[in-house]
Design a protein around this motif. Sequence first.
Motif, PDB file in Angstrom:
ATOM      1  N   VAL A  41     -11.214  -2.733  -1.009  1.00  0.00           N
ATOM      2  CA  VAL A  41      -9.774  -2.843  -1.212  1.00  0.00           C
ATOM      3  C   VAL A  41      -9.459  -3.330  -2.618  1.00  0.00           C
ATOM      4  O   VAL A  41      -8.540  -2.838  -3.268  1.00  0.00           O
ATOM      5  CB  VAL A  41      -9.161  -3.797  -0.165  1.00  0.00           C
ATOM      6  CG1 VAL A  41      -7.719  -4.118  -0.515  1.00  0.00           C
ATOM      7  CG2 VAL A  41      -9.264  -3.201   1.217  1.00  0.00           C
ATOM      8  N   ILE A  72      -2.459  -5.277   7.235  1.00  0.00           N
ATOM      9  CA  ILE A  72      -1.669  -4.050   7.163  1.00  0.00           C
ATOM     10  C   ILE A  72      -0.718  -4.038   8.350  1.00  0.00           C
ATOM     11  O   ILE A  72      -1.157  -4.163   9.500  1.00  0.00           O
ATOM     12  CB  ILE A  72      -2.587  -2.810   7.203  1.00  0.00           C
ATOM     13  CG1 ILE A  72      -3.469  -2.800   5.963  1.00  0.00           C
ATOM     14  CG2 ILE A  72      -1.753  -1.542   7.268  1.00  0.00           C
ATOM     15  CD1 ILE A  72      -4.622  -1.849   6.066  1.00  0.00           C
ATOM     16  N   TYR A  99       0.855  -1.182   0.000  1.00  0.00           N
ATOM     17  CA  TYR A  99       0.000   0.000   0.000  1.00  0.00           C
ATOM     18  C   TYR A  99       0.887   1.227   0.000  1.00  0.00           C
ATOM     19  O   TYR A  99       2.083   1.155   0.261  1.00  0.00           O
ATOM     20  CB  TYR A  99      -0.918   0.025   1.228  1.00  0.00           C
ATOM     21  CG  TYR A  99      -0.184  -0.042   2.535  1.00  0.00           C
ATOM     22  CD1 TYR A  99       0.318   1.132   3.129  1.00  0.00           C
ATOM     23  CD2 TYR A  99       0.027  -1.249   3.186  1.00  0.00           C
ATOM     24  CE1 TYR A  99       1.007   1.077   4.318  1.00  0.00           C
ATOM     25  CE2 TYR A  99       0.710  -1.304   4.380  1.00  0.00           C
ATOM     26  CZ  TYR A  99       1.201  -0.146   4.950  1.00  0.00           C
ATOM     27  OH  TYR A  99       1.897  -0.189   6.121  1.00  0.00           O
ATOM     28  N   LYS A 100       0.284   2.354  -0.316  1.00  0.00           N
ATOM     29  CA  LYS A 100       1.030   3.604  -0.294  1.00  0.00           C
ATOM     30  C   LYS A 100       0.395   4.515   0.750  1.00  0.00           C
ATOM     31  O   LYS A 100      -0.810   4.753   0.740  1.00  0.00           O
ATOM     32  CB  LYS A 100       0.963   4.259  -1.688  1.00  0.00           C
ATOM     33  CG  LYS A 100       1.566   5.632  -1.758  1.00  0.00           C
ATOM     34  CD  LYS A 100       3.086   5.582  -1.792  1.00  0.00           C
ATOM     35  CE  LYS A 100       3.700   6.961  -1.564  1.00  0.00           C
ATOM     36  NZ  LYS A 100       4.311   7.123  -0.252  1.00  0.00           N
ATOM     37  N   LEU A 114      -8.911  -0.915  -4.997  1.00  0.00           N
ATOM     38  CA  LEU A 114      -7.761  -0.068  -4.643  1.00  0.00           C
ATOM     39  C   LEU A 114      -8.212   1.314  -4.155  1.00  0.00           C
ATOM     40  O   LEU A 114      -7.623   2.336  -4.477  1.00  0.00           O
ATOM     41  CB  LEU A 114      -6.797   0.082  -5.823  1.00  0.00           C
ATOM     42  CG  LEU A 114      -6.239  -1.218  -6.402  1.00  0.00           C
ATOM     43  CD1 LEU A 114      -5.226  -0.915  -7.486  1.00  0.00           C
ATOM     44  CD2 LEU A 114      -5.599  -2.059  -5.308  1.00  0.00           C
ATOM     45  N   ILE A 154      -4.252   5.435   3.490  1.00  0.00           N
ATOM     46  CA  ILE A 154      -3.431   4.603   2.611  1.00  0.00           C
ATOM     47  C   ILE A 154      -4.212   4.194   1.375  1.00  0.00           C
ATOM     48  O   ILE A 154      -5.443   4.120   1.390  1.00  0.00           O
ATOM     49  CB  ILE A 154      -2.912   3.344   3.327  1.00  0.00           C
ATOM     50  CG1 ILE A 154      -4.056   2.423   3.716  1.00  0.00           C
ATOM     51  CG2 ILE A 154      -2.093   3.700   4.549  1.00  0.00           C
ATOM     52  CD1 ILE A 154      -3.594   1.048   4.105  1.00  0.00           C
ATOM     53  N   PHE A 155      -3.479   3.961   0.320  1.00  0.00           N
ATOM     54  CA  PHE A 155      -4.063   3.435  -0.903  1.00  0.00           C
ATOM     55  C   PHE A 155      -3.473   2.060  -1.139  1.00  0.00           C
ATOM     56  O   PHE A 155      -2.252   1.941  -1.288  1.00  0.00           O
ATOM     57  CB  PHE A 155      -3.741   4.339  -2.094  1.00  0.00           C
ATOM     58  CG  PHE A 155      -4.551   5.591  -2.116  1.00  0.00           C
ATOM     59  CD1 PHE A 155      -5.780   5.615  -2.746  1.00  0.00           C
ATOM     60  CD2 PHE A 155      -4.091   6.740  -1.477  1.00  0.00           C
ATOM     61  CE1 PHE A 155      -6.545   6.778  -2.753  1.00  0.00           C
ATOM     62  CE2 PHE A 155      -4.850   7.891  -1.482  1.00  0.00           C
ATOM     63  CZ  PHE A 155      -6.088   7.912  -2.122  1.00  0.00           C
ATOM     64  N   PRO A 156      -4.299   1.040  -1.184  1.00  0.00           N
ATOM     65  CA  PRO A 156      -3.758  -0.307  -1.450  1.00  0.00           C
ATOM     66  C   PRO A 156      -3.159  -0.334  -2.850  1.00  0.00           C
ATOM     67  O   PRO A 156      -3.672   0.326  -3.763  1.00  0.00           O
ATOM     68  CB  PRO A 156      -4.982  -1.212  -1.373  1.00  0.00           C
ATOM     69  CG  PRO A 156      -6.030  -0.421  -0.685  1.00  0.00           C
ATOM     70  CD  PRO A 156      -5.736   1.014  -0.931  1.00  0.00           C
ATOM     71  N   THR A 157      -2.083  -1.063  -2.985  1.00  0.00           N
ATOM     72  CA  THR A 157      -1.511  -1.201  -4.321  1.00  0.00           C
ATOM     73  C   THR A 157      -1.722  -2.601  -4.876  1.00  0.00           C
ATOM     74  O   THR A 157      -1.406  -2.855  -6.016  1.00  0.00           O
ATOM     75  CB  THR A 157      -0.012  -0.882  -4.319  1.00  0.00           C
ATOM     76  OG1 THR A 157       0.602  -1.626  -3.270  1.00  0.00           O
ATOM     77  CG2 THR A 157       0.245   0.589  -4.087  1.00  0.00           C
ATOM     78  N   LEU A 169      -5.198  -7.061  -0.504  1.00  0.00           N
ATOM     79  CA  LEU A 169      -4.600  -6.608   0.754  1.00  0.00           C
ATOM     80  C   LEU A 169      -5.557  -6.905   1.910  1.00  0.00           C
ATOM     81  O   LEU A 169      -6.664  -6.386   1.963  1.00  0.00           O
ATOM     82  CB  LEU A 169      -4.368  -5.095   0.666  1.00  0.00           C
ATOM     83  CG  LEU A 169      -3.897  -4.423   1.940  1.00  0.00           C
ATOM     84  CD1 LEU A 169      -2.460  -4.788   2.229  1.00  0.00           C
ATOM     85  CD2 LEU A 169      -4.030  -2.920   1.837  1.00  0.00           C
TER      86      LEU A 169
END
Lengths: 1160, 386
Positions: free
Chosen positions: A138, A63, A26-27, A141, A53-56, A60
């Motif tokens: 998720v 965390i 994630y970012k 994303l 956060i943004f899942p990549t 996901l």
Amino acid sequence: MPPTDLEPARMNRKKGDKGFESPRPYKLTHQVVCINNINFQRKSVVGFVELTIFPTVANLNRIKLNSKQCRIYRVRINDLEAAFIYNDPTLEVCHNESKQRNLNYFSNAYAAAVSAVDPDAGNGELCIKVPSELWKHVDELKVLKIHINFSLDQPKGGLHFVVPNVEGSMAERGAHVFSCGYQNSTRFWFPCVDSYSELCTWKLEFTVDAAMVAVSNGDLVETVYTHDMRKKTFHYMLTIPTAASNISLAIGPFEILVDPYMHEVTHFCLPQLLPLLKHTTSYLHEVFEFYEEILTCRYPYSCFKTVFIDEAYVEVAAYASMSIFSTNLLHSAMIIDETPLTRRCLAQSLAQQFFGCFISRMSWSDEWVLKGISGYIYGLWMKKTFGVNEYRHWIKEELDKIVAYELKTGGVLLHPIFGGGKEKDKYVYYPEVFNKLLSLASTASSQKFQSHMWSQMLVSTYGFLKSISNVSGKDIQPLIKQWVDQSGVVKFYGSFAFNRKRNVLELEIKQDYTSPGTQKYVGPLKVTVQELDGSFNHTLQIEENSLKHDIPCHSKSRRNKKKKIPLMNGEEVDMDLSAMDADSPLLWIRIDPDMSVLRKVEFEQADFMWQYQLRYERDVVAQQESILALEKFPTPASRLALTDILEQEQCFYRVRMSACFCLAKIANSMVSTWTGPPAMKSLFTRMFCCKTCPNIVKTNNFMSFQSYFLQKTMPVAMALLRDVHNLCPKEVLTFILDLIKYNDNRKNKFSDNYYRAEMIDALANSVTPAVSVNNEVRTLDNLNPDVRLILEEITRFLNMEKLLPSYRHTITVSCLRAIRVLQKNGHVPSDPALFKSYAEYGHFVDIRIAALEAVVDYTKVDRSYEELQWLLNMIQNDPVPYVRHKILNMLTKNPPFTKNMESPLCNEALVDQLWKLMNSGTSHDWRLRCGAVDLYFTLFGLSRPSCLPLPELGLVLNLKEKKAVLNPTIIPEVIAGSQEATMNPSSHAQLVGFQNPFSSSQDEEEIDMDTVHDSQAFISHHLNMLERPSTPGLSKYRPASSRPTIIPQHPSGCDGTPSTKPQWNMEFSRKGTGREQSPLEMSMHPAAATPLSVFTKESTSSKHSDHHHHHHHEHKKKKKKHKHKHKHKHKHDSKEKDKEPFTFSSPASGRSIHSPSLSD
Amino acid sequence: MADTAATAGAGSSGTRSGSKQSTNPADNYHLARRRTLQVVVSSLLTEAGFESAEKASVETLTEMLQSYISEIGRSAKSYCEHTARTQPTLSDIVVTLVEMGFNVDTLPAYAKRSQRMVITAPPVTNQPVTPKALTAGQNRPHPPHIPSHFPEFPDPHTYIKTPTYREPVSDYQVLREKAASQRRDVERALTRFMAKTGKTQSLFKDDVSTFPLIAARPFTIPYLTALLPSELEMQQMEETDSSEQDEQTDTENLSLHISTDDSGAEKENASVLQQNPALSGSRNGEENIIDNPYLRPVKKPKIRRKKLRLKHVFNSLSSSSQRLCPWGAAGLRGRTSHGLTLSLLEKNSRYFLSSSSWSLGLNPHFHFIVFFLLLLPKSCLLLLNT
């Protein structure tokens, strides 16, 4: 330095190494930190964080975040309750049931533990499960907001509370709190991604008492009262993406000073210190101007804050847009000595604002780039501010330091190419190596400032090298290869002969690249030859096999009468050439005068050449080198050269100061032939005493700082003089006593506290061992009359300090040291009571350190178990982290015993105590843990301490691997012994040191590097198991699960609801862990019982070494893989102790033993 | 008032001589003094034009006079003891009188007034035994304003002075020597005293008195004493700031100094470390335009209107009152005001200690009262306003 992991390093190292690849799925884009309650009385903090956060990746569902010592109450993701596990394996590295006591075992376990929670590997102590309701979310994303409520009660690291015990409200008492720690320690005070490579924007809110100020990163947007008007909330916004490790906080009743030159800059200090703050920071704007000018770029943040706090963790700590300093750096205009030091600290922290805070690094192995660049621009500032002499002197000092360090403990590797360790000593800079690189880098880095891509704000070694070649077009690959990818320094031995017939200088340069910490150098080397006709530079190519180099001389050996000799800088001087060899035109020769190679040079030339070099060479480094060399030539000519330098006012004051000490040494060597008054006495009289009455010193006037430093130093050096009986001459002692007596500072604009302190140091220097008649007890009656005079002065000074204390109590510090010297020399009964009283909490930190140093020394000399216990107790309980660190440090430097020494102090209880200290007692402070490991290494070495009973069993069963291995507790001693003899680790990187030789010398030794990976794999295996709630093994492995779901009570103010999935909320109680299990179970699943031993930062060193080792043997490993199968070794049940008297009782005999891999 | 005082002077000396003559014990002495004072009061009354007076009023006046004189004596004594003397001097008396509200300047004129009455010598009960002493020289006659019954001047040799001149010590070496040993003695005495009166530590178990070390005492805030310059240093700094450092008595020092100043390297060094004197000057002008987030006022919380009102009113009230009248604000809060006055007092007493004019200075208590009086109406005012 926290080594973190190898995974990201590997990732970054992919060919081309373009952008940064996050190890996380994630970012992180934004984080809110809100601390709404700080209780100084209870030393507690309550608040929450919110991470956006943004899942990549689509799937996901876990965390991982970093969090230590925080109590997590509740986690919500997008307002849905989320289950979590909070699990910190670094709390206890090895587990209780293990009786292993060797460091190899420890460092492997620590490395495994650290990487199990390493953010750079995508790991963390806090594992949050994404609620199933959000899985779809998720998969698309979409953004997740993780809201975590936490509190912190009496933190032992990360945040430091200073609460003076006086009357009044907290603000009146000057109570304050600040964040601190070694490298990335932010996880100690709020949950975050504690990595330098995960950047995000920040919103920080702190609610504090209305009389207090909260200083933090970014812009203060507004300050708002709470409803009851008793508190106010500080709202900060940091819009520049910043790593969590660069977030900081300081709260206290600070006095606020807006910088008069730059209104965006605000300074804070504790009450009553405002006048000092004004003076101290009055210089800062010039540093700003300088950096902005050389970087041709504006300061990246919109504001800057300096905070000066008490009980600082380090003198200078730089964080995004703010720096935290020790309050002891503040000084008034009367203080000379502290001024340049403080200004250096300010400049250093500011350099780190650009490189380190604003520009962050990608991985641990890139740390050296940032340290190097900030160190380099700091050096440029120093050159401009203090002059070229000071700059070159500093370079020389740093070079000597690193050379000494590497030769002692082994090479320091900047950036490993293969394996994945990275290491760098914090205190070491490599300015010279970077010299070329960095001037280009500043241009390169300034380009980066405009970039909008966040990952551009991270610098990696490769990115850095690329920008250098882009900007300059130069290929610096060989340089990198030599210095960055390899460790060690170069050791040159040079000698020469002059061939008269060919008029050629035959120079021979040998290298030592076999001893630890050295490497072979191939490449250009500059040699400067000063001849009669001038100074000439030659560049030699150092190659594999050539030792001899012929250098043609320019001048004919016959000398022209009365001709001036041109020097390197174009100056022409008259020299008295009578001392020269008539056949040779050579005056002196210097190898690598620019210090462009990390090297140690031992060069042989005649004494007169050194003397010419001292007198006429204009470079301060050359002058100091010649002073050092002249110590070996105690002749009247050397004496004259040194005296001339001492009197030479154009000469750099530091050179003159070191000439004093050299002169004292020469005088002592020449004691039988020395004529005239004691060395330097007449000189001092001429320079500083009244013309009419030469025994009386002039009233102090320190307007000329150069003379001041010389005046301070000369008596200290003079006191080192000894007569034929090896006593300090009476004349010298009287002289120093007179200096003290007639010292008069009334007309002086500056304080004389440092001067008086040095006079006491001089008195201490004059002390020689007492002549003891058959061990009589020291009493007043048999006190030596000279000592009586000295004691009188010390008593008076020390007592006057109580009434009129000097700045930073320099005089008390010197008095304490002097008293210890008297004790040690047998003039005064040896007794630590006095020092112990001065070492108590509540004295100024300098005094405490001096007193503790004396106690440490006493412990060693008198072998006192009681004092050692007292010190260990203080290491565990002292309120000031710096003092605890220093005690460990001093014990390591001056150990009560070492591993090869028989000592009554060395016993099993001590081993257990120290082991406990480094295993679990120091989990809240990386630096402290490293210090404890260092001490353990110094006392017991790498292998099992000799005072322990022999391990009961030679072979142990490894049930996991289904095989038996050699009990790792009986690693042959010899191995360690052979290397350890040469090293004595002294700083944080030491583990590196001792493991290095290990790796290089014994490929076949039993502790194979697989262990690291194995234990890592082992741990992650169990981690995975833990994460699967359905795993049947869970209940068995984890004792905590036997009392499921210990959910801390929500405080009334926190409107939390109990977690929906209680089985996921667990708080590990360390003590309870594993105790309830049967011994068998324990031995089977040590890792599981210990929730992931997490290693951490300070382990850096040890970890590094592992990796280093790894890289050295990578190629071999493949071949030997079959051989290195012994995995995690576990000790067997102790019941079988008696049955199996194993034969490896002698450490020496064990050397050849290879553990056979027996299968079950 | 003036009258009484004048006679009091005469009367008191009269008493003293009377007391000398009296060989009787205290009672007798007391009565004699009383009687003399009564005579004085009566004569003053006569002088003022009274023809008769009641016994009771004379007694009252006598009582007042006696108290007044005693007060002068007591007060003068304490002044002289303040300056470490045992004998009061004229200035002690003057200060006493001033403090008692008496205008001293009127005294000489009053003493020489034409209509003054001179009281006859008190009756001598016992003839004093004149000691047979060697008399040397001619005794000085009384000046006209001293009544003849006062004792005669002593022999001239007891008060005539013959000034002798000795070369003042100006030798540099001796001066330095003296200054050094004097300072050393003071320091030694002081530290020994401190060591004697407090806890000590010793380097020798068997002997605690030869090298007594004042025991180490932890501070609650250790950095304050370590970092802040001591008062002595501050004072010194002020002194040296005004006077040029270069003006040293030792001329050699001066010359050396100049020569070192010229060397280039030194300048480089010095310019860096020396404080920029322009700093303080440039600051003041810009102060009012600084916009720094930490200087901005703290915002009020956004809450319901009612509450806001109240708070706002209260706030503005207290803040405005503080701005208008800091004294008053302090007065409102009991503790603070107390602390304030105390600190003021401290300042004053410190001034007293350091100033050399101590003996002429004023009593700290006096200052306290003055400050109190200054404070009082203002705080009253404020209280009235609110």
